[in-house]
Structures are given as C-alpha cells and as structure tokens.
Design an enzyme around this catalytic site. Sequence first.
Site, PDB file in Angstrom:
ATOM      1  N   ASP A 127       0.829  -1.210   0.000  1.00 35.16           N
ATOM      2  CA  ASP A 127       0.000   0.000   0.000  1.00 35.16           C
ATOM      3  C   ASP A 127       0.873   1.273   0.000  1.00 35.16           C
ATOM      4  O   ASP A 127       1.964   1.275   0.579  1.00 35.16           O
ATOM      5  CB  ASP A 127      -0.858  -0.057   1.271  1.00 35.16           C
ATOM      6  CG  ASP A 127      -2.119   0.775   1.174  1.00 35.16           C
ATOM      7  OD1 ASP A 127      -2.495   1.151   0.055  1.00 35.16           O
ATOM      8  OD2 ASP A 127      -2.724   1.036   2.238  1.00 35.16           O
TER       9      ASP A 127
ATOM     10  N   GLU B  61      -3.056   6.296  -7.752  1.00 31.97           N
ATOM     11  CA  GLU B  61      -4.008   7.238  -7.138  1.00 31.97           C
ATOM     12  C   GLU B  61      -3.890   8.592  -7.821  1.00 31.97           C
ATOM     13  O   GLU B  61      -2.798   9.044  -8.139  1.00 31.97           O
ATOM     14  CB  GLU B  61      -3.676   7.351  -5.645  1.00 31.97           C
ATOM     15  CG  GLU B  61      -4.596   8.272  -4.873  1.00 31.97           C
ATOM     16  CD  GLU B  61      -4.432   8.099  -3.351  1.00 31.97           C
ATOM     17  OE1 GLU B  61      -4.506   6.960  -2.861  1.00 31.97           O
ATOM     18  OE2 GLU B  61      -4.219   9.101  -2.657  1.00 31.97           O
TER      19      GLU B  61
ATOM     20  N   GLY C  82      -8.018   8.836   7.313  1.00 34.52           N
ATOM     21  CA  GLY C  82      -8.162   9.129   8.732  1.00 34.52           C
ATOM     22  C   GLY C  82      -9.609   9.312   9.139  1.00 34.52           C
ATOM     23  O   GLY C  82     -10.506   9.426   8.302  1.00 34.52           O
TER      24      GLY C  82
ATOM     25  N   ASN D  17      -7.992   1.533   7.549  1.00 35.88           N
ATOM     26  CA  ASN D  17      -6.813   1.430   8.402  1.00 35.88           C
ATOM     27  C   ASN D  17      -7.042   2.065   9.778  1.00 35.88           C
ATOM     28  O   ASN D  17      -6.942   1.395  10.801  1.00 35.88           O
ATOM     29  CB  ASN D  17      -5.603   2.076   7.708  1.00 35.88           C
ATOM     30  CG  ASN D  17      -4.295   1.726   8.403  1.00 35.88           C
ATOM     31  OD1 ASN D  17      -4.279   1.054   9.424  1.00 35.88           O
ATOM     32  ND2 ASN D  17      -3.181   2.167   7.855  1.00 35.88           N
TER      33      ASN D  17
HETATM   34  O1  G3H Z   1      -4.583   2.836   2.343  1.00 35.48           O
HETATM   35  C1  G3H Z   1      -5.157   2.854   3.434  1.00 35.48           C
HETATM   36  C2  G3H Z   1      -6.454   3.475   3.583  1.00 35.48           C
HETATM   37  O2  G3H Z   1      -6.737   4.354   2.593  1.00 35.48           O
HETATM   38  C3  G3H Z   1      -6.860   3.765   4.966  1.00 35.48           C
HETATM   39  O3  G3H Z   1      -7.609   4.928   5.190  1.00 35.48           O
HETATM   40  O4  G3H Z   1      -7.095   5.203   7.586  1.00 35.48           O
HETATM   41  O5  G3H Z   1      -8.981   6.412   6.540  1.00 35.48           O
HETATM   42  O6  G3H Z   1      -9.126   3.985   6.873  1.00 35.48           O
HETATM   43  P1  G3H Z   1      -8.237   5.147   6.640  1.00 35.48           P
HETATM   44 ZN    ZN Z   2      -4.937   4.875   1.428  1.00 33.88          ZN
END
Ligand code: G3H
Ligand code: ZN
Length: 288
Positions: A80, A138, A187, A239
């Site tokens: 990632d 992205e 986040g 995440n």
């Molecule tokens: O690549 C990881 C995600 O895009 C996590 O995003 O921390 O907002 O869930 P998040």
């Molecule tokens: Zn991400």
Amino acid sequence: MCNLKDHLKKAREAKIAIGHFNISNVETLWAIFDAARALGQPVIIGVSEGERNFIGVRQAASLVQSLRNEFDYPIFINADHTHDFEGVKKAIDLGFDSVMIDGSQLLFDENVALTKKCVAYAKDVKKKEGRTVLVEAELGYIGTSSTVLDTIPDGAGADMTPPDVAGRFVEMTGVDLFAPSVGNIHGIVTSGNPHIDVKRVKDIAETADCHLVLHGGSGIGDEDIRGGIRAGISVVHVNTEVRVAFREGLEKGLKEDATVAPYKYMDKARKSVYDLVYKKIQLFANFS
Ligand code: G3H
Ligand code: ZN
C-alpha cells in the site's frame, strides 16, 4: 486457487467490494483473517511503507502467503502507498499480489510516468514468471495520515478527481486498479468526515476501464459506503478504524489483566479488531 484479479472480477459482477485492511503486526493479521474466513469472503491485507518496514517486507509477504497456503484461502497482500519505483520492485520481487504506486502528490505527467514504469515491471514479471501482480495508482490528494484528526488536513479532498481525467490516466498507464478522490479522506475526522460523491464514482466507473478503490474508508458512513460500492467501487481500504480497535482492545487487556503474557493481554486487541473487520466485511459484501 483464483488470484486477486479473478476475485476482483467476481466482486464487480456481484456489485460488492473486497475489504482491504492494513496491519502492523501478526495479531491484527490473524484477527482480519479469522473475520474474513468466518464470513467466507476474500480479503486483502495492506502494508504501507512504514507498516511493512516495521514487520519486515519479506516477512509480511510470507505471513500472508503462509495463511493462504495452509488454509487454501483467498487472502492477498498489497504494498500500500508506495512512493517510489524501488519499493514497488522490491514488493513485486518478494511475491506481493498487488502494489500501489502513490504518485498522488506529483504533477499529472510525473504520476503517469512513474505509474507506467511500475506497470511495465509487473508486466515483465508476468511474461518471465507467469505471475500476475496488479498495479494500482491514485489521482487526487486525500491526505496521508491513517489517524484520528480534528479537521480535514489542508488541501485534502479539495480537488476531486474529474471523470474524464481519470479515464485518460487509466488509459495512459494501463493500471489494474485506480484510487480517485471522491470525498474520501485518510483518517477519522472527529469534526465529521465528508460525504462520498456517489455520482462522481459512477461517472469515473464509466470512463476508467479498471477496478476502482476507495481509500480512506475509516469514518465514512455505511450508507455512503453502500452507495459507493453500488456505483462501482471494488475495494475499500480501512486502516484508522483498525488501529483504533487494536489500541482500545489492548488498553482493555492491559487494564483488566495483570498478566505479563503478551498472548493473553493482546488477545483482547485481536478480538476487538475481529469484531470491527467482521462488521466491515458484512457491509462491503452486502450481507443483509
Ligand atoms: O490505504 C489505506 C487506507 O486508505 C486507509 O484509510 O485510515 O482512513 O481507513 P483510513
Ligand atoms: Zn490509502
């Protein structure tokens, strides 16, 4: 066994999404794997540069592969948010199923050039070894931190990805997966996460000939997630919520049990992540 590409195709046909959850340790990996297995759904494990350096890049790949082989289960590993070609090459060479080259903070042409280089390397591996490694890119800045935030970081989500530009980017690079900016932010924003622009997701799905990935899945309401998936999202990344669940479970474990045995107090963290991931997979796979 089917590879990730096959599972993505099946998910898109069924109008559901595969959950992508990040890990920093083996307890979280087991929690995610157990939840996915309990629901019979494929799952993707994500390791960002910081996460995989902590676990060990080779070790992260081996852990996921060991679960896949021992249980004959569709669990995959994604490198990632990788910011340079060297990181992508290393992950591909170590057997990752997919890599995400994150050029979202580069100029459009620079992002295209870097992404194309990664796609060419993955194609070369396919030709030489017969191994399929998917490449994701992205376009559109959505912030960088998987953490709890008071407000949206400066500039994050400000320029949502225009559908025609998304189509052009995907055609120019040949990526398998594409992560747009559609109201998602990395986040949990305590003052409120923005809503998903479902119409934009739909328009991008019509112009971009590849699978769509929703990053920043934490803090987004269930209805927005459902709408995004119906509109064409095939993978949802989570995440921060996993990190919060782990920490809360760990604090509980430490408070309630004076043991010094990590496998005892960490078990609460594992259970807490399991419960969260179970609910997320139910949502993404459209369980009623
Ligand atoms: O690549 C990881 C995600 O895009 C996590 O995003 O921390 O907002 O869930 P998040
Ligand atoms: Zn991400």
